[in-house]
Write a protein that holds these residues in place. Structure first.
Motif, PDB file in Angstrom:
ATOM      1  N   VAL A  89       0.856  -1.183   0.000  1.00  0.00           N
ATOM      2  CA  VAL A  89       0.000   0.000   0.000  1.00  0.00           C
ATOM      3  C   VAL A  89       0.893   1.234   0.000  1.00  0.00           C
ATOM      4  N   GLY A  90       0.410   2.293  -0.650  1.00  0.00           N
ATOM      5  CA  GLY A  90       1.199   3.518  -0.717  1.00  0.00           C
ATOM      6  C   GLY A  90       0.313   4.737  -0.824  1.00  0.00           C
ATOM      7  N   TYR A  91       0.967   5.895  -0.798  1.00  0.00           N
ATOM      8  CA  TYR A  91       0.241   7.161  -0.786  1.00  0.00           C
ATOM      9  C   TYR A  91      -0.112   7.651  -2.184  1.00  0.00           C
ATOM     10  N   GLY A  92       0.681   7.294  -3.175  1.00  0.00           N
ATOM     11  CA  GLY A  92       0.452   7.778  -4.531  1.00  0.00           C
ATOM     12  C   GLY A  92       0.923   9.211  -4.698  1.00  0.00           C
ATOM     13  N   GLY A  93       1.317   9.547  -5.925  1.00  0.00           N
ATOM     14  CA  GLY A  93       1.801  10.894  -6.192  1.00  0.00           C
ATOM     15  C   GLY A  93       1.135  11.566  -7.374  1.00  0.00           C
ATOM     16  N   ARG A  94       0.083  10.954  -7.919  1.00  0.00           N
ATOM     17  CA  ARG A  94      -0.580  11.504  -9.104  1.00  0.00           C
ATOM     18  C   ARG A  94      -1.906  12.137  -8.697  1.00  0.00           C
ATOM     19  N   GLU A  95      -1.879  13.461  -8.604  1.00  0.00           N
ATOM     20  CA  GLU A  95      -3.087  14.182  -8.179  1.00  0.00           C
ATOM     21  C   GLU A  95      -4.243  13.928  -9.131  1.00  0.00           C
ATOM     22  N   GLN A  96      -3.920  13.748 -10.424  1.00  0.00           N
ATOM     23  CA  GLN A  96      -4.982  13.525 -11.411  1.00  0.00           C
ATOM     24  C   GLN A  96      -5.773  12.262 -11.090  1.00  0.00           C
ATOM     25  N   ASP A  97      -5.105  11.228 -10.599  1.00  0.00           N
ATOM     26  CA  ASP A  97      -5.802   9.992 -10.255  1.00  0.00           C
ATOM     27  C   ASP A  97      -6.730  10.208  -9.069  1.00  0.00           C
ATOM     28  N   TYR A  98      -6.257  10.939  -8.077  1.00  0.00           N
ATOM     29  CA  TYR A  98      -7.111  11.255  -6.926  1.00  0.00           C
ATOM     30  C   TYR A  98      -8.350  12.026  -7.376  1.00  0.00           C
ATOM     31  N   ARG A  99      -8.126  13.031  -8.208  1.00  0.00           N
ATOM     32  CA  ARG A  99      -9.249  13.868  -8.650  1.00  0.00           C
ATOM     33  C   ARG A  99     -10.255  13.065  -9.460  1.00  0.00           C
ATOM     34  N   ALA A 100      -9.763  12.139 -10.287  1.00  0.00           N
ATOM     35  CA  ALA A 100     -10.665  11.335 -11.107  1.00  0.00           C
ATOM     36  C   ALA A 100     -11.578  10.464 -10.247  1.00  0.00           C
ATOM     37  N   LEU A 101     -11.102  10.074  -9.080  1.00  0.00           N
ATOM     38  CA  LEU A 101     -11.899   9.255  -8.159  1.00  0.00           C
ATOM     39  C   LEU A 101     -12.584  10.097  -7.086  1.00  0.00           C
ATOM     40  N   HIS A 102     -12.580  11.421  -7.289  1.00  0.00           N
ATOM     41  CA  HIS A 102     -13.230  12.358  -6.358  1.00  0.00           C
ATOM     42  C   HIS A 102     -12.657  12.245  -4.949  1.00  0.00           C
ATOM     43  N   GLN A 103     -11.344  12.096  -4.881  1.00  0.00           N
ATOM     44  CA  GLN A 103     -10.654  12.038  -3.601  1.00  0.00           C
ATOM     45  C   GLN A 103      -9.658  13.187  -3.518  1.00  0.00           C
ATOM     46  N   ASN A 104      -9.274  13.528  -2.301  1.00  0.00           N
ATOM     47  CA  ASN A 104      -8.371  14.644  -2.049  1.00  0.00           C
ATOM     48  C   ASN A 104      -7.020  14.108  -1.599  1.00  0.00           C
ATOM     49  N   MET A 105      -5.940  14.593  -2.213  1.00  0.00           N
ATOM     50  CA  MET A 105      -4.616  14.167  -1.792  1.00  0.00           C
ATOM     51  C   MET A 105      -4.250  14.710  -0.409  1.00  0.00           C
ATOM     52  N   ARG A 106      -4.814  15.843  -0.050  1.00  0.00           N
ATOM     53  CA  ARG A 106      -4.480  16.441   1.241  1.00  0.00           C
ATOM     54  C   ARG A 106      -4.945  15.527   2.375  1.00  0.00           C
ATOM     55  N   ASP A 219      10.866   4.263 -24.189  1.00  0.00           N
ATOM     56  CA  ASP A 219       9.525   4.766 -24.495  1.00  0.00           C
ATOM     57  C   ASP A 219       8.530   4.410 -23.401  1.00  0.00           C
ATOM     58  N   TYR A 220       8.676   3.208 -22.843  1.00  0.00           N
ATOM     59  CA  TYR A 220       7.758   2.783 -21.783  1.00  0.00           C
ATOM     60  C   TYR A 220       7.882   3.694 -20.572  1.00  0.00           C
ATOM     61  N   VAL A 221       9.119   3.927 -20.138  1.00  0.00           N
ATOM     62  CA  VAL A 221       9.326   4.763 -18.956  1.00  0.00           C
ATOM     63  C   VAL A 221       8.865   6.195 -19.222  1.00  0.00           C
ATOM     64  N   TYR A 222       9.144   6.689 -20.423  1.00  0.00           N
ATOM     65  CA  TYR A 222       8.693   8.044 -20.757  1.00  0.00           C
ATOM     66  C   TYR A 222       7.167   8.125 -20.695  1.00  0.00           C
ATOM     67  N   ASP A 223       6.493   7.178 -21.326  1.00  0.00           N
ATOM     68  CA  ASP A 223       5.029   7.192 -21.330  1.00  0.00           C
ATOM     69  C   ASP A 223       4.473   7.060 -19.914  1.00  0.00           C
ATOM     70  N   TYR A 224       5.120   6.221 -19.107  1.00  0.00           N
ATOM     71  CA  TYR A 224       4.646   5.996 -17.742  1.00  0.00           C
ATOM     72  C   TYR A 224       4.710   7.270 -16.910  1.00  0.00           C
ATOM     73  N   LEU A 225       5.755   8.077 -17.142  1.00  0.00           N
ATOM     74  CA  LEU A 225       5.973   9.266 -16.325  1.00  0.00           C
ATOM     75  C   LEU A 225       5.569  10.559 -17.015  1.00  0.00           C
ATOM     76  N   ASP A 226       4.999  10.463 -18.206  1.00  0.00           N
ATOM     77  CA  ASP A 226       4.618  11.656 -18.960  1.00  0.00           C
ATOM     78  C   ASP A 226       3.644  12.535 -18.187  1.00  0.00           C
ATOM     79  N   ALA A 233       9.893  12.991 -17.269  1.00  0.00           N
ATOM     80  CA  ALA A 233       9.756  11.763 -18.060  1.00  0.00           C
ATOM     81  C   ALA A 233      11.013  11.499 -18.878  1.00  0.00           C
ATOM     82  N   ARG A 234      11.556  12.533 -19.490  1.00  0.00           N
ATOM     83  CA  ARG A 234      12.755  12.364 -20.316  1.00  0.00           C
ATOM     84  C   ARG A 234      13.956  11.972 -19.462  1.00  0.00           C
TER      85      ARG A 234
END
Length: 285
Positions: A89-106, A219-226, A233-234
């Motif tokens: 389990v982890g905290y996550g660092g992608r705010e967009q994912d939190y927002r998409a699930l209507h959750q707050n990172m704070r 390319d995989y790592v770039y796409d993953y971190l884009d 990412a670069r």
């Protein structure tokens, strides 16, 4: 994390992993992008395999209700016949994912502390809602699976040391120093928290053994971190080079030297050559 994968692709991978020289099978969680749902995939893997462990790596726990996660994990555990022995389990660092699930990172750090306690209460059969009874199903192990923390910085690791059974340390290029530093931080944090048992040590890195693996890994790592921006990412894509048998072997040696008890190798493609060539490498190692 690849687009366009089919049922046949996954079944072929499940079979190859289960028949190969591997200990466990893993899948991560991400909302944005072409990623399939981690829970559904690992549930399918639990049924399609018979030998390897099933390890969610990892749940971004604060994005979800703890009770739902507890129920999902127990279900996967039962579907696997008791082969789900640990969950990251982890905290996550992608705010967009939190927002998409209507959750707050704070507040996610404090929230996860509370959620871990709730997970263990559910798995212990305690009531969450007074008078409503226990929430099942019960996991195959008393108290549920081992919990590993996917944490990076010293503050996060110190916080997780109060409740985690181990640490999931990541080094994109499989470097000894990065992994060892994380485990040393964990050892110190566990000792400071008064934990008698040392933390379990799980590591991970990216690789590719497919034809043209250098470009595919980049390319995989770039796409993953884009999602973090082109500069990050670069930089990360240009820093990874585990795309030959010797380079992958060196990364495995690095993980072992750093103290990893287990390591997840994350392939850059869905080509079966990745797993076939990795199996050959491991058999000769």
């Amino acid at each position: 994390m690849k687009a366009g994968l089919t049922r046949e692709d996954y079944l072929a991978w499940f079979r190859r992993v289960d028949e190969g020289p591997f200990h466990s099978l893993s899948c991560g969680e991400r909302v944005h992008g072409p990623t399939y749902d981690m829970r559904v995939l690992l549930s399918a893997a639990a049924v399609a395999t018979s030998r390897v462990k099933i390890t969610p790596t990892l749940y971004v726990l604060p994005m979800h209700p703890a009770v739902a996660v507890a129920k999902e994990v127990a279900t996967m555990d039962i579907l696997s016949g008791g082969r789900l022995e640990q969950v990251c389990v982890g905290y996550g660092g992608r705010e967009q994912d939190y927002r998409a699930l209507h959750q707050n990172m704070r507040g996610r750090y404090q929230r996860m502390d509370q959620q871990v306690e709730e997970l263990r209460r559910v798995w212990a059969g305690e009531e969450i809602i007074p008078g409503a009874g226990a929430i099942g199903p019960a996991p195959t192990r008393s108290g549920g699976p081992r919990l590993l923390a996917g944490a990076l910085g010293p503050k996060s690791i110190a916080r997780c040391a109060r409740w985690a059974d181990g640490l999931y340390a990541w080094s994109g290029n499989g470097e000894t120093a990065e992994l060892r530093n994380a485990f040393e931080l964990a050892d110190a944090a566990w000792a400071e928290a008064g934990r008698e048992q040392r933390p379990y040590r799980l590591g991970g890195f990216w690789f590719s053994l497919a034809d043209g693996g250098a470009g595919k890994l980049h390319d995989y790592v770039y796409d993953y971190l884009d999602i973090a921006g082109p500069e990050i990412a670069r930089a990360m894509a240009e820093s990874v080079h585990r795309h030959t048998p010797d380079a992958v072997r060196e990364a495995l040696d690095n993980a072992e030297a750093a103290g990893c008890e287990e390591v997840f190798l994350v392939p850059a493609t869905a080509e079966l050559a990745e797993i076939d060539r990795l199996s050959e490498l491991l058999a000769a190692r």
